[in-house]
Enzyme design. Structure first.
Site, PDB file in Angstrom:
ATOM      1  N   GLU A 123       0.849  -1.205   0.000  1.00 20.39           N
ATOM      2  CA  GLU A 123       0.000   0.000   0.000  1.00 20.39           C
ATOM      3  C   GLU A 123       0.875   1.241   0.000  1.00 20.39           C
ATOM      4  O   GLU A 123       2.059   1.167   0.360  1.00 20.39           O
ATOM      5  CB  GLU A 123      -0.872   0.019   1.259  1.00 20.39           C
ATOM      6  N   ASP A 234       7.125 -17.209   1.762  1.00 17.01           N
ATOM      7  CA  ASP A 234       8.154 -18.228   2.043  1.00 17.01           C
ATOM      8  C   ASP A 234       8.403 -19.119   0.827  1.00 17.01           C
ATOM      9  O   ASP A 234       9.524 -19.516   0.541  1.00 17.01           O
ATOM     10  CB  ASP A 234       7.708 -19.134   3.205  1.00 17.01           C
ATOM     11  N   GLN A 273      45.203 -11.212 -15.837  1.00 21.48           N
ATOM     12  CA  GLN A 273      44.878 -11.830 -14.544  1.00 21.48           C
ATOM     13  C   GLN A 273      43.807 -11.052 -13.783  1.00 21.48           C
ATOM     14  O   GLN A 273      42.971 -11.631 -13.094  1.00 21.48           O
ATOM     15  CB  GLN A 273      46.132 -11.944 -13.683  1.00 21.48           C
ATOM     16  N   GLU A 358       8.915  -8.437  -2.934  1.00 20.49           N
ATOM     17  CA  GLU A 358       8.738  -9.642  -2.094  1.00 20.49           C
ATOM     18  C   GLU A 358       9.638  -9.630  -0.853  1.00 20.49           C
ATOM     19  O   GLU A 358      10.130 -10.668  -0.415  1.00 20.49           O
ATOM     20  CB  GLU A 358       8.904 -10.925  -2.904  1.00 20.49           C
ATOM     21  N   SER A 361      15.911  -6.307   0.785  1.00 24.65           N
ATOM     22  CA  SER A 361      17.068  -7.010   1.371  1.00 24.65           C
ATOM     23  C   SER A 361      17.122  -6.868   2.890  1.00 24.65           C
ATOM     24  O   SER A 361      17.417  -7.834   3.604  1.00 24.65           O
ATOM     25  CB  SER A 361      18.366  -6.497   0.739  1.00 24.65           C
TER      26      SER A 361
HETATM   27  N1  COS Z   1       4.863 -18.178   8.057  1.00 25.12           N
HETATM   28  C1  COS Z   1       3.834 -18.273   8.940  1.00 25.12           C
HETATM   29  N2  COS Z   1       3.623 -17.387   9.944  1.00 25.12           N
HETATM   30  C2  COS Z   1       4.493 -16.362  10.055  1.00 25.12           C
HETATM   31  C3  COS Z   1       5.583 -16.201   9.176  1.00 25.12           C
HETATM   32  C4  COS Z   1       5.751 -17.157   8.149  1.00 25.12           C
HETATM   33  N3  COS Z   1       6.765 -17.064   7.294  1.00 25.12           N
HETATM   34  N4  COS Z   1       6.273 -15.087   9.517  1.00 25.12           N
HETATM   35  C5  COS Z   1       5.652 -14.578  10.589  1.00 25.12           C
HETATM   36  N5  COS Z   1       4.578 -15.352  10.910  1.00 25.12           N
HETATM   37  C6  COS Z   1       3.652 -15.154  12.035  1.00 25.12           C
HETATM   38  C7  COS Z   1       4.432 -14.993  13.332  1.00 25.12           C
HETATM   39  O1  COS Z   1       4.698 -16.267  13.913  1.00 25.12           O
HETATM   40  C8  COS Z   1       3.471 -14.178  14.181  1.00 25.12           C
HETATM   41  O2  COS Z   1       2.468 -15.060  14.682  1.00 25.12           O
HETATM   42  P1  COS Z   1       1.852 -14.881  16.183  1.00 25.12           P
HETATM   43  O3  COS Z   1       1.178 -13.535  16.154  1.00 25.12           O
HETATM   44  O4  COS Z   1       0.904 -16.019  16.319  1.00 25.12           O
HETATM   45  O5  COS Z   1       3.018 -14.928  17.097  1.00 25.12           O
HETATM   46  C9  COS Z   1       2.799 -13.258  13.174  1.00 25.12           C
HETATM   47  O6  COS Z   1       2.942 -13.911  11.888  1.00 25.12           O
HETATM   48  C10 COS Z   1       3.432 -11.887  13.123  1.00 25.12           C
HETATM   49  O7  COS Z   1       4.813 -12.053  12.797  1.00 25.12           O
HETATM   50  P2  COS Z   1       5.933 -10.962  13.112  1.00 25.12           P
HETATM   51  O8  COS Z   1       5.770 -10.509  14.538  1.00 25.12           O
HETATM   52  O9  COS Z   1       7.250 -11.509  12.702  1.00 25.12           O
HETATM   53  O10 COS Z   1       5.487  -9.761  12.160  1.00 25.12           O
HETATM   54  P3  COS Z   1       6.153  -8.359  11.849  1.00 25.12           P
HETATM   55  O11 COS Z   1       5.083  -7.355  11.771  1.00 25.12           O
HETATM   56  O12 COS Z   1       7.283  -8.099  12.799  1.00 25.12           O
HETATM   57  O13 COS Z   1       6.663  -8.535  10.324  1.00 25.12           O
HETATM   58  C11 COS Z   1       8.271  -8.802   8.527  1.00 25.12           C
HETATM   59  C12 COS Z   1       7.770  -9.152   9.965  1.00 25.12           C
HETATM   60  C13 COS Z   1       8.910  -7.440   8.426  1.00 25.12           C
HETATM   61  C14 COS Z   1       9.285  -9.904   8.268  1.00 25.12           C
HETATM   62  C15 COS Z   1       7.089  -8.898   7.499  1.00 25.12           C
HETATM   63  O14 COS Z   1       6.194  -7.829   7.660  1.00 25.12           O
HETATM   64  C16 COS Z   1       7.588  -8.934   6.069  1.00 25.12           C
HETATM   65  O15 COS Z   1       7.974  -9.974   5.545  1.00 25.12           O
HETATM   66  N6  COS Z   1       7.576  -7.759   5.364  1.00 25.12           N
HETATM   67  C17 COS Z   1       7.919  -7.677   3.950  1.00 25.12           C
HETATM   68  C18 COS Z   1       6.678  -7.765   3.160  1.00 25.12           C
HETATM   69  C19 COS Z   1       6.911  -8.018   1.712  1.00 25.12           C
HETATM   70  O16 COS Z   1       7.564  -8.970   1.320  1.00 25.12           O
HETATM   71  N7  COS Z   1       6.310  -7.172   0.892  1.00 25.12           N
HETATM   72  C20 COS Z   1       6.374  -7.308  -0.511  1.00 25.12           C
HETATM   73  C21 COS Z   1       5.008  -7.611  -1.039  1.00 25.12           C
HETATM   74  S1  COS Z   1       4.988  -8.595  -2.466  1.00 25.12           S
HETATM   75  S2  COS Z   1       5.898  -7.574  -3.795  1.00 25.12           S
END
Ligand code: COS
Length: 374
Positions: A123, A234, A273, A358, A361
């Site tokens: 967003e 993932d 080289q 996605e 880095s």
């Molecule tokens: N699979 C399943 N569950 C997951 C998970 C995963 N890979 N990663 C986190 N969770 C769960 C956690 O276990 C947690 O669960 P509980 O609330 O039950 O404890 C919950 O989701 C929240 O996780 P977390 O506290 O790690 O969330 P954050 O807000 O700190 O976010 C990041 C972490 C920054 C890693 C995440 O927001 C992210 O990946 N951001 C990037 C987004 C992205 O890729 N955007 C591009 C869009 S597509 S172009």
């Protein structure tokens, strides 16, 4: 190209056949004309559907090694072809993993090339911080009413359906989001803006104004949209690494050919080289990236529930390494390296977004750090 990696124990005979078959197809069909990216992408989805490659983009069982091999191969030939394939997978990832029987009917269309899909998460006010999603989905009789904006949505404008994430409010932050299947012709959905970027592809900002979606559009459970998005990412983050790997391999091949063919003081550039040192570093980065990408893919295919750490390492390393390899390939081309129409110049633009989309880095570093500290 060096194909010895296909003999690594991560792969089965079917993977080698897939990589070789697709490479031969790509030799005949790619690159396509990019002058109209919408047409190019529509044409490629149709062609890849017809040839059967999109069957691997989703379904009841996603084979991540196949996804990675396909992205690597396509990216080596034509980054736009890789983009089109990747979006059919990412767009439908939530449906493949969590969709109902009714929602899965869309998979027949996206896997045959009859429909184009997209993933609408980002967003204007939340990119890396998904928990800050502001688009709302208010529960109403028989469904949900959505309001908000999504931006940097790949395939925005040409997609037939989107998977969209919105706040349903079961709890604050990450625990109050849900995912929905949103057909492009939903009333109240509009394309607010088309976005031009350094490596052109269909990209847009979407607006939802009081847009109604029926209960049957909800993917998974209400309130579990964040975890659903992370599970999808993932699976697909290693494939971003794979695409970067394909681009790096192509840049390396271009650099090998250039340094073998170009003379300096009566000798091939490659006889220096200093140049050999650069070629060695590039080869090393490519192999290290490949090992991380296929380690992540193999781990998921073995049935691991979560591969957040492996996926983050693969994406982070492979995309950063590819940027360096491509930059060196440009350097080894001299002035030609920055000239439009020269492959390494195109790759230099193509690779940049992969370090951002996605999960940028630094988001991958955060995921890795959390996994080693927990
Ligand atoms: N699979 C399943 N569950 C997951 C998970 C995963 N890979 N990663 C986190 N969770 C769960 C956690 O276990 C947690 O669960 P509980 O609330 O039950 O404890 C919950 O989701 C929240 O996780 P977390 O506290 O790690 O969330 P954050 O807000 O700190 O976010 C990041 C972490 C920054 C890693 C995440 O927001 C992210 O990946 N951001 C990037 C987004 C992205 O890729 N955007 C591009 C869009 S597509 S172009």
């Amino acid at each position: 190209m060096d194909r010895s990696f296909l003999d690594w124990p991560f792969f089965e005979a079917r993977h080698r056949e897939l990589a070789e078959g697709l490479d031969a197809w790509a030799d005949r069909n790619l690159p396509v004309d990019h002058s109209d990216v919408d047409d190019a992408c529509r044409g490629m989805v149709a062609a890849m559907g017809k040839a059967g490659w999109l069957q691997h983009s989703g379904g009841d069982k996603i084979d991540v090694r196949s996804l990675c091999l396909i992205r690597e191969t396509l990216a080596r030939h034509d980054a736009l072809a890789d983009f089109s394939f990747a979006m059919q997978g990412l767009g439908m990832g939530a449906i493949s993993l969590f969709g109902t029987a009714e929602q899965r009917q869309w998979l027949d269309k996206t896997r045959s090339g009859a429909a184009i899909s997209a993933f609408a998460l980002t967003e204007p006010g939340s990119g890396s911080d998904v928990a800050a999603t502001a688009t709302t989905a208010e529960k109403v009789d028989g469904g949900y009413r959505l309001n908000g904006e999504k931006t940097y949505i790949s395939n925005g404008g040409i997609a037939d359906l989107y998977v969209v994430f919105a706040r349903t409010g079961e709890a604050p932050g990450a625990r109050g989001l849900s995912a929905f299947l949103m057909p492009a012709d939903s009333e109240g959905l509009s394309i607010a803006e088309r976005i031009e970027v350094i490596a052109p592809h269909p990209l847009a900002t979407l607006r939802m104004d009081d847009m109604f979606l029926p209960d049957s559009a909800l993917i998974g459970k209400a309130g579990e949209g964040f975890k659903l998005a992370m599970s999808v990412l993932d699976v697909f983050r290693p494939t971003v690494g794979a695409a970067a790997l394909g681009m790096a391999r192509r840049a390396f091949d271009e650099a090998l050919a250039r340094t073998a063919g170009r003379e300096i003081q009566g000798e091939a550039l490659a006889s220096l080289q200093m140049v050999q040192g650069h070629l060695a570093d590039m080869a090393l980065k490519i192999d290290a990236a490949a090992l991380l990408v296929y380690r992540a893919a193999w781990t998921k295919d073995q049935g691991a529930a979560r591969i957040s750490r492996e996926a983050a390492m693969a994406k982070l390393y492979a995309t950063e390494a590819a940027q360096e390899v491509i930059d060196m390939a440009v350097q080894l081309h001299g002035g030609d390296g920055v000239r439009h129409g020269v492959k390494v110049e195109e790759l230099y633009r193509d690779i940049r977004a992969l370090r951002i989309y996605e999960g940028a880095s630094d988001v991958q570093r955060l995921v890795i750090a959390r996994s080693v500290m927990s």
